[in-house]
Enzyme design. Structure first.
Site, PDB file in Angstrom:
ATOM      1  CG  PHE A  58      14.871  34.533  71.848  1.00  0.00           C
ATOM      2  CD1 PHE A  58      14.778  35.909  71.696  1.00  0.00           C
ATOM      3  CD2 PHE A  58      14.463  33.720  70.797  1.00  0.00           C
ATOM      4  CE1 PHE A  58      14.288  36.479  70.527  1.00  0.00           C
ATOM      5  CE2 PHE A  58      13.977  34.276  69.616  1.00  0.00           C
ATOM      6  CZ  PHE A  58      13.891  35.663  69.488  1.00  0.00           C
ATOM      7  CB  THR A  92      20.937  37.840  63.793  1.00  0.00           C
ATOM      8  OG1 THR A  92      20.062  38.762  63.154  1.00  0.00           O
ATOM      9  CG2 THR A  92      20.622  37.825  65.273  1.00  0.00           C
ATOM     10  NE  ARG A 104      24.455  42.145  64.929  1.00  0.00           N
ATOM     11  CZ  ARG A 104      23.216  42.277  64.495  1.00  0.00           C
ATOM     12  NH1 ARG A 104      22.841  41.730  63.349  1.00  0.00           N
ATOM     13  NH2 ARG A 104      22.331  42.948  65.209  1.00  0.00           N
ATOM     14  CG  ASN A 114      23.578  40.586  67.970  1.00  0.00           C
ATOM     15  OD1 ASN A 114      23.305  41.551  68.677  1.00  0.00           O
ATOM     16  ND2 ASN A 114      22.664  39.962  67.250  1.00  0.00           N
ATOM     17  CG  HIS A 117      18.304  46.956  67.098  1.00  0.00           C
ATOM     18  ND1 HIS A 117      17.528  45.916  66.651  1.00  0.00           N
ATOM     19  CD2 HIS A 117      17.613  48.097  66.817  1.00  0.00           C
ATOM     20  CE1 HIS A 117      16.403  46.417  66.140  1.00  0.00           C
ATOM     21  NE2 HIS A 117      16.436  47.727  66.230  1.00  0.00           N
TER      22      HIS A 117
END
EC number: 2.7.4.6
Length: 136
Positions: A58, A92, A104, A114, A117
């Protein structure tokens, strides 16, 4: 003991005009915003920030996403700031791992999008702050 951590309000949150909501949750927790900067992220900074994921499938889509629009970067300070921000942000995966009441859990639906960070350790926080705010 006061700690510092890096918080990134990602392009999806900026586009959805959630900066104020996210900053407000951080401040209501009792943490302090020590530095704040809205910026467009280049591929070099994104690659350095996410270097630990370079070999993962990813990685390319992660870089594409984080460079797709403006990011609000913040240095957040306070007692146990790293753990406190991690608690506020939630897991996450916003649906399966993030509890209601977290950023989230309340505001996101997809793992890639999401919203935010937060550094995962004090060592990561030091490295990430040096990348995003080299003069501080």
């Amino acid at each position: 003991m006061t700690e510092r951590t890096l918080v990134l309000i990602k392009p999806d949150a900026v586009e959805r005009q959630l900066i104020g909501e996210i900053i407000s949750r951080i401040e209501r927790k009792g943490l302090t915003i020590a530095a704040l900067e809205l910026r467009q992220v280049g591929e070099e900074l994104a690659s350095q920030h996410y270097a630990e994921h370079e070999s993962k499938p990813f990685f390319g889509s992660l870089l594409e996403f984080i460079t797709s629009g403006p990011v609000m970067a913040a240095i957040v300070e306070g007692p146990r700031a790293v753990a406190a921000v991690r608690q506020l942000t939630g897991g996450t995966d916003p649906v399966e791992k993030a509890a209601p009441g977290t950023i989230r859990g309340d505001l996101a639906l997809e793992t890639q999008f999401n919203l935010v960070h937060g550094s995962d350790s004090t060592a990561s926080a030091q490295r990430e702050i040096a990348l995003w705010f080299p003069g501080i």
